[in-house]
Write a protein that holds these residues in place. Structure first.
Motif, PDB file in Angstrom:
ATOM      1  N   PRO A 200       0.382  -1.612   0.256  1.00 40.99           N
ATOM      2  CA  PRO A 200      -0.129   0.147  -0.153  1.00 40.99           C
ATOM      3  C   PRO A 200       0.728   1.264   0.121  1.00 40.99           C
ATOM      4  CG  PRO A 200      -0.403  -1.300   2.119  1.00 40.99           C
ATOM      5  CD  PRO A 200       0.572  -1.825   0.918  1.00 40.99           C
ATOM      6  N   LEU A 201       0.684   2.371  -0.894  1.00 40.44           N
ATOM      7  CA  LEU A 201       1.125   3.869  -0.638  1.00 40.44           C
ATOM      8  C   LEU A 201       0.553   4.167   0.627  1.00 40.44           C
ATOM      9  CD1 LEU A 201       0.767   4.885  -4.053  1.00 40.44           C
ATOM     10  CD2 LEU A 201       2.613   3.443  -3.737  1.00 40.44           C
ATOM     11  N   GLY A 202       0.076   4.633   1.338  1.00 37.22           N
ATOM     12  CA  GLY A 202      -0.812   4.831   2.282  1.00 37.22           C
ATOM     13  C   GLY A 202       0.135   4.250   3.154  1.00 37.22           C
ATOM     14  N   THR A 203      -0.266   4.871   4.646  1.00 38.15           N
ATOM     15  CA  THR A 203       1.004   4.427   5.811  1.00 38.15           C
ATOM     16  C   THR A 203      -0.679   4.417   6.714  1.00 38.15           C
ATOM     17  OG1 THR A 203       0.687   6.411   6.521  1.00 38.15           O
ATOM     18  CG2 THR A 203       3.009   5.677   6.141  1.00 38.15           C
ATOM     19  N   ARG A 204      -1.787   4.576   6.403  1.00 37.23           N
ATOM     20  CA  ARG A 204      -2.945   4.635   7.353  1.00 37.23           C
ATOM     21  C   ARG A 204      -4.559   4.542   6.755  1.00 37.23           C
ATOM     22  NH1 ARG A 204      -3.440   9.435  11.579  1.00 37.23           N
ATOM     23  NH2 ARG A 204      -1.545   9.765  10.364  1.00 37.23           N
ATOM     24  N   LEU A 205      -4.954   3.218   7.063  1.00 40.86           N
ATOM     25  CA  LEU A 205      -6.803   3.303   6.574  1.00 40.86           C
ATOM     26  C   LEU A 205      -7.266   4.374   7.224  1.00 40.86           C
ATOM     27  CD1 LEU A 205      -6.480  -0.233   4.691  1.00 40.86           C
ATOM     28  CD2 LEU A 205      -5.483   1.662   4.000  1.00 40.86           C
ATOM     29  N   SER A 206      -8.757   4.846   6.886  1.00 39.69           N
ATOM     30  CA  SER A 206      -9.636   5.089   7.183  1.00 39.69           C
ATOM     31  C   SER A 206     -10.872   4.444   7.379  1.00 39.69           C
ATOM     32  CB  SER A 206      -9.897   6.548   7.084  1.00 39.69           C
ATOM     33  OG  SER A 206      -9.875   6.481   6.078  1.00 39.69           O
TER      34      SER A 206
ATOM     35  N   SER B 125      -3.947  -5.273   7.443  1.00 41.82           N
ATOM     36  CA  SER B 125      -3.370  -5.182   8.919  1.00 41.82           C
ATOM     37  C   SER B 125      -3.277  -3.435   8.956  1.00 41.82           C
ATOM     38  CB  SER B 125      -1.723  -5.363   9.412  1.00 41.82           C
ATOM     39  OG  SER B 125      -1.285  -5.062   7.926  1.00 41.82           O
ATOM     40  N   LEU B 126      -3.770  -2.144   7.904  1.00 37.56           N
ATOM     41  CA  LEU B 126      -3.535  -1.363   8.084  1.00 37.56           C
ATOM     42  C   LEU B 126      -4.935  -0.640   8.461  1.00 37.56           C
ATOM     43  CD1 LEU B 126      -1.682   0.076   5.101  1.00 37.56           C
ATOM     44  CD2 LEU B 126      -0.849  -0.373   7.623  1.00 37.56           C
ATOM     45  N   ALA B 127      -5.688  -1.685   8.386  1.00 40.46           N
ATOM     46  CA  ALA B 127      -7.245  -1.466   8.795  1.00 40.46           C
ATOM     47  C   ALA B 127      -8.131  -0.792  10.297  1.00 40.46           C
ATOM     48  CB  ALA B 127      -8.123  -2.375   7.586  1.00 40.46           C
ATOM     49  N   PRO B 128      -8.588  -0.204  10.231  1.00 43.41           N
ATOM     50  CA  PRO B 128      -9.179  -0.356  11.852  1.00 43.41           C
ATOM     51  C   PRO B 128      -9.897  -1.418  11.958  1.00 43.41           C
ATOM     52  CG  PRO B 128     -10.120   1.383  10.187  1.00 43.41           C
ATOM     53  CD  PRO B 128      -9.250   0.670   9.645  1.00 43.41           C
TER      54      PRO B 128
END
Lengths: 198, 139
Positions: free
Chosen positions: B110-116, B133-136
């Motif tokens: 993934p390009l981002g470091t956080r998912l919202s 693992s990034l997903a809340p």
């Protein structure tokens, strides 16, 4: 030559008389006496016998599908609690608009507002809607699915919904929003050791 | 036992929300990869960034650096939510209110470091564990 011979009509007469005399002889010869005897002595036997069953007296029950459904429900829902919960005839059954929590056998519990009940015997299902991280999520469950451990009624709708299908609750204007707080309150009240909802 | 492909309706010209912090807000699908049918959850697509995430008044160097893509960029993405309901192996169905994706590079990171936002559980089956693992939250 003056016209036909006077003897000719007599000749025709003779032929017909001869035919009349022959006729009984001919008729007698056409009867296959030997064949008839053989047919009687050695009866015809078919190579493959078709078993003929006695006729069925009638259907075992008047509505076999209902019996089948009842038998299947008896296996999947032995206590009958789920059936009663969603029954049309139960006055205290849940109705669209209520908030339910579904505890799954493998997976986290899912709770939401009941939008729709589809009553189809063993295939009965229901639709729950919730908001997770401000995104609307809808989940369709089968009532008698073995994957469902338990279904809890968290909160009743204050006023009975005037529709059977509450799809209008998808609109932002009518959306209930997240049921997390309601469910949290319910879990705290009902179960001393809370099963926290993620 | 269950279908390897998840039914979806993301196809050419579909607009999806981007839920990572790569800088994209709204993207348009221009191609579905490795699939002849519309993309579902866990499928890779090619997108064009149509709208950037507004930074507001915060124009600090860190915020600027966080922006990895600009409007008009072509990028790979993975579908994480679909509006079209799809079935689970246990007979239940699930649908979300929107179509959403996460931008990835060609290697699949993934390009981002956080998912919202919430993502579908099917990503686990499709080996997108990095996104999971990034997903809340995953449903």
């Amino acid at each position: 030559m003056s016209g036909p011979s006077p003897l000719r009509p007599l000749a025709w007469c003779w032929t017909s008389v001869a035919q009349f005399m022959k006729a009984p002889l001919l008729r007698k010869s056409t009867i296959p006496t030997q064949f008839t005897r053989s047919f009687i002595v050695v009866p015809y036997e078919p190579k493959r016998r078709i078993k003929i069953h006695p006729p069925i007296k009638g259907p075992l029950s008047k509505n076999p599908i209902e019996n089948l459904t009842a038998a299947a429900i008896a296996i999947l829902d032995p206590s009958g609690a789920r059936q009663k919960m969603f029954s049309r005839h139960n006055k205290d059954s849940i109705r669209p608009g209520d908030i339910l929590q579904v505890r799954r056998r493998n997976g986290d519990p899912f709770s939401g507002v009941l939008l729709n009940i589809r009553r189809r015997g063993i295939d009965t299902g229901f639709l729950l809607r919730d908001q997770l991280t401000r995104v609307g999520v809808e989940m369709w469950f089968k009532l008698y699915s073995p994957a469902i451990e338990d279904i809890d009624l968290v909160q009743r709708k204050a006023k009975k919904a005037r529709r059977a299908k509450l799809y209008y609750m998808r609109q932002p204007k009518h959306d209930f929003g997240s049921v997390a707080n309601v469910v949290k309150e319910y879990v705290r009240r009902v179960r001393p050791a809370p099963r926290t909802r993620r | 036992m269950f279908p390897s492909r998840v039914l979806g309706m993301v196809q050419l010209k579909s607009m999806l929300t981007c839920i990572d912090n790569s800088g994209a807000a709204l993207v348009e699908c221009v191609m579905v990869l490795k699939r002849k049918k519309p993309a579902g959850i866990g499928d890779k697509i090619v997108v064009v960034i149509q709208k950037q995430r507004s930074l507001g008044q915060d124009l600090s160097a860190t915020a600027q650096a966080a922006v990895k893509v600009r409007r008009g960029d072509v990028c790979h993405a993975v579908v994480v939510r679909t509006k079209k309901k799809y079935s689970r192996p246990d007979g239940s169905y699930i649908r979300f209110d929107d179509n959403a994706c996460v931008l990835v590079n060609k290697a699949g990171d993934p390009l981002g470091t956080r998912l919202s936002g919430v993502v579908g559980e099917e990503l686990k089956r499709k080996n997108w564990s990095k996104i999971l693992s990034l997903a809340p939250m995953n449903v």
